[in-house]
Design an enzyme around this catalytic site. Sequence first.
Site, PDB file in Angstrom:
ATOM      1  N   ASN A   1     -41.433  55.803  58.965  1.00  0.00           N
ATOM      2  CA  ASN A   1     -42.439  55.487  57.953  1.00  0.00           C
ATOM      3  C   ASN A   1     -43.802  55.661  58.611  1.00  0.00           C
ATOM      4  O   ASN A   1     -44.202  54.843  59.432  1.00  0.00           O
ATOM      5  CB  ASN A   1     -42.239  54.048  57.453  1.00  0.00           C
ATOM      6  CG  ASN A   1     -43.335  53.631  56.487  1.00  0.00           C
ATOM      7  OD1 ASN A   1     -44.172  54.442  56.085  1.00  0.00           O
ATOM      8  ND2 ASN A   1     -43.337  52.360  56.107  1.00  0.00           N
TER       9      ASN A   1
ATOM     10  N   LYS B   1     -46.657  55.487  57.244  1.00  0.00           N
ATOM     11  CA  LYS B   1     -47.718  54.644  56.652  1.00  0.00           C
ATOM     12  C   LYS B   1     -48.986  55.480  56.416  1.00  0.00           C
ATOM     13  O   LYS B   1     -48.880  56.627  56.036  1.00  0.00           O
ATOM     14  CB  LYS B   1     -47.966  53.422  57.536  1.00  0.00           C
ATOM     15  CG  LYS B   1     -46.651  52.670  57.808  1.00  0.00           C
ATOM     16  CD  LYS B   1     -46.817  51.316  58.424  1.00  0.00           C
ATOM     17  CE  LYS B   1     -45.440  50.680  58.606  1.00  0.00           C
ATOM     18  NZ  LYS B   1     -45.517  49.289  59.061  1.00  0.00           N
TER      19      LYS B   1
ATOM     20  N   HIS C   1     -41.787  48.353  49.934  1.00  0.00           N
ATOM     21  CA  HIS C   1     -42.156  48.007  51.311  1.00  0.00           C
ATOM     22  C   HIS C   1     -43.063  46.775  51.285  1.00  0.00           C
ATOM     23  O   HIS C   1     -43.883  46.619  50.378  1.00  0.00           O
ATOM     24  CB  HIS C   1     -42.867  49.188  51.976  1.00  0.00           C
ATOM     25  CG  HIS C   1     -43.061  48.988  53.447  1.00  0.00           C
ATOM     26  ND1 HIS C   1     -44.055  48.177  53.957  1.00  0.00           N
ATOM     27  CD2 HIS C   1     -42.366  49.448  54.508  1.00  0.00           C
ATOM     28  CE1 HIS C   1     -43.966  48.168  55.277  1.00  0.00           C
ATOM     29  NE2 HIS C   1     -42.953  48.926  55.640  1.00  0.00           N
TER      30      HIS C   1
ATOM     31  N   GLU D   1     -45.673  46.045  52.767  1.00  0.00           N
ATOM     32  CA  GLU D   1     -47.107  46.339  52.688  1.00  0.00           C
ATOM     33  C   GLU D   1     -47.509  46.680  51.256  1.00  0.00           C
ATOM     34  O   GLU D   1     -48.650  46.434  50.843  1.00  0.00           O
ATOM     35  CB  GLU D   1     -47.474  47.448  53.679  1.00  0.00           C
ATOM     36  CG  GLU D   1     -47.453  46.915  55.106  1.00  0.00           C
ATOM     37  CD  GLU D   1     -47.167  47.940  56.187  1.00  0.00           C
ATOM     38  OE1 GLU D   1     -47.139  49.150  55.887  1.00  0.00           O
ATOM     39  OE2 GLU D   1     -46.937  47.532  57.335  1.00  0.00           O
TER      40      GLU D   1
ATOM     41  N   GLU E   1     -36.525  44.388  56.464  1.00  0.00           N
ATOM     42  CA  GLU E   1     -37.735  44.382  57.293  1.00  0.00           C
ATOM     43  C   GLU E   1     -38.382  42.996  57.228  1.00  0.00           C
ATOM     44  O   GLU E   1     -39.188  42.732  56.324  1.00  0.00           O
ATOM     45  CB  GLU E   1     -38.721  45.443  56.783  1.00  0.00           C
ATOM     46  CG  GLU E   1     -38.191  46.864  56.860  1.00  0.00           C
ATOM     47  CD  GLU E   1     -39.314  47.875  57.019  1.00  0.00           C
ATOM     48  OE1 GLU E   1     -39.230  48.675  57.960  1.00  0.00           O
ATOM     49  OE2 GLU E   1     -40.276  47.848  56.244  1.00  0.00           O
TER      50      GLU E   1
ATOM     51  N   GLY F   1     -44.949  45.546  62.902  1.00  0.00           N
ATOM     52  CA  GLY F   1     -46.196  45.822  63.607  1.00  0.00           C
ATOM     53  C   GLY F   1     -46.629  44.727  64.568  1.00  0.00           C
ATOM     54  O   GLY F   1     -47.765  44.706  65.025  1.00  0.00           O
TER      55      GLY F   1
ATOM     56  N   SER G   1     -40.805  46.565  64.420  1.00  0.00           N
ATOM     57  CA  SER G   1     -40.965  46.681  65.876  1.00  0.00           C
ATOM     58  C   SER G   1     -39.769  47.331  66.573  1.00  0.00           C
ATOM     59  O   SER G   1     -39.429  46.959  67.703  1.00  0.00           O
ATOM     60  CB  SER G   1     -41.294  45.318  66.493  1.00  0.00           C
ATOM     61  OG  SER G   1     -42.519  44.823  65.973  1.00  0.00           O
TER      62      SER G   1
ATOM     63  N   GLY H   1     -41.841  52.250  62.122  1.00  0.00           N
ATOM     64  CA  GLY H   1     -43.257  52.490  61.864  1.00  0.00           C
ATOM     65  C   GLY H   1     -43.942  53.073  63.086  1.00  0.00           C
ATOM     66  O   GLY H   1     -43.790  54.248  63.411  1.00  0.00           O
TER      67      GLY H   1
HETATM   68  P1  13P Z   1     -43.282  48.872  62.889  1.00  0.00           P
HETATM   69  O1  13P Z   1     -42.112  49.679  63.423  1.00  0.00           O
HETATM   70  O2  13P Z   1     -44.601  49.443  63.252  1.00  0.00           O
HETATM   71  O3  13P Z   1     -43.122  47.427  63.172  1.00  0.00           O
HETATM   72  O4  13P Z   1     -43.205  49.015  61.278  1.00  0.00           O
HETATM   73  C1  13P Z   1     -42.015  48.775  60.635  1.00  0.00           C
HETATM   74  C2  13P Z   1     -42.119  49.220  59.224  1.00  0.00           C
HETATM   75  O5  13P Z   1     -42.856  48.630  58.440  1.00  0.00           O
HETATM   76  C3  13P Z   1     -41.351  50.393  58.808  1.00  0.00           C
HETATM   77  O6  13P Z   1     -41.350  50.539  57.431  1.00  0.00           O
END
Ligand code: 13P
Length: 252
Positions: free
Chosen positions: A9, A11, A95, A97, A167, A173, A213, A234
């Site tokens: 992803n 983002k 997601h 976010e 997630e 993150g 992560s 991510g």
């Molecule tokens: P990170 O791997 O940066 O923690 O993000 C995870 C994520 O939101 C994947 O969709």
Amino acid sequence: MRKPMIAANWKMYKTPKESLAFLDEFLPQVESHTASEIAIFPTMSSLGYVIEATRGTCVTAGAQTMHWLNEGPYTGQTSPTMLESIGCTAVLIGHSERRIYAHETDDMVNLKLKAALDHDLIPIVCVGETFDKREAGLTEAVLRWQVAVALNGIQGDLCGKLVIAYEPVWAIGTGSVATPRQANEAHAIIRHEVAVHLGQRCSQSTRILYGGSVKPDNVANLMAEPEIDGALVGGASLQPRSFLDIIRNATA
Ligand code: 13P
């Protein structure tokens, strides 16, 4: 029975040029890769380029979100028919976010899942509890609720078609990855809830990815758990080398 899926992803990172530079380095390294399915979710402005560049390869390109309607006066939105028209075959739905910053609700997730299935887009439905909910002992309740509403009214044979990503919001993150045991427990709750709504056979064929992560050095331990069928990555998917290491370590 469930082929692992490792998904990136991206983002709100990478211009089309940067996306293509990534693929120039990445694609030759996965030419003969069969151990897992690889998917990349670039930002909307790069999606068409990534679809073209990955055509005929083992990499699936998908959208990070979509509306559930085919057209309408919804500024800024992209519809399932529009995604289909450019050769998009997968979509992330709900997601955290999107839930946090675009106020997407569980009911919207449900509408989007139905639309994705109608358009033969592989849906990756994202669920996960916040830190506060986990601290309050509400992880199971949150996950069961999110899955139940997402699947509300879904009919037909979804065997092998549905993908869910667990997630935990507190792991995204932050560098605080869930322990393999925490993730496995959450996946078991999710799989059980899928069975309640879609039956045992479908639940057993549903892939449940872990996200939050994920890094080259923790993916193998996560993947060793029986309920974990892949990863949604991510930050560590933004560099070809680290995403390749994750893909390799996931099925080593
Ligand atoms: P990170 O791997 O940066 O923690 O993000 C995870 C994520 O939101 C994947 O969709």
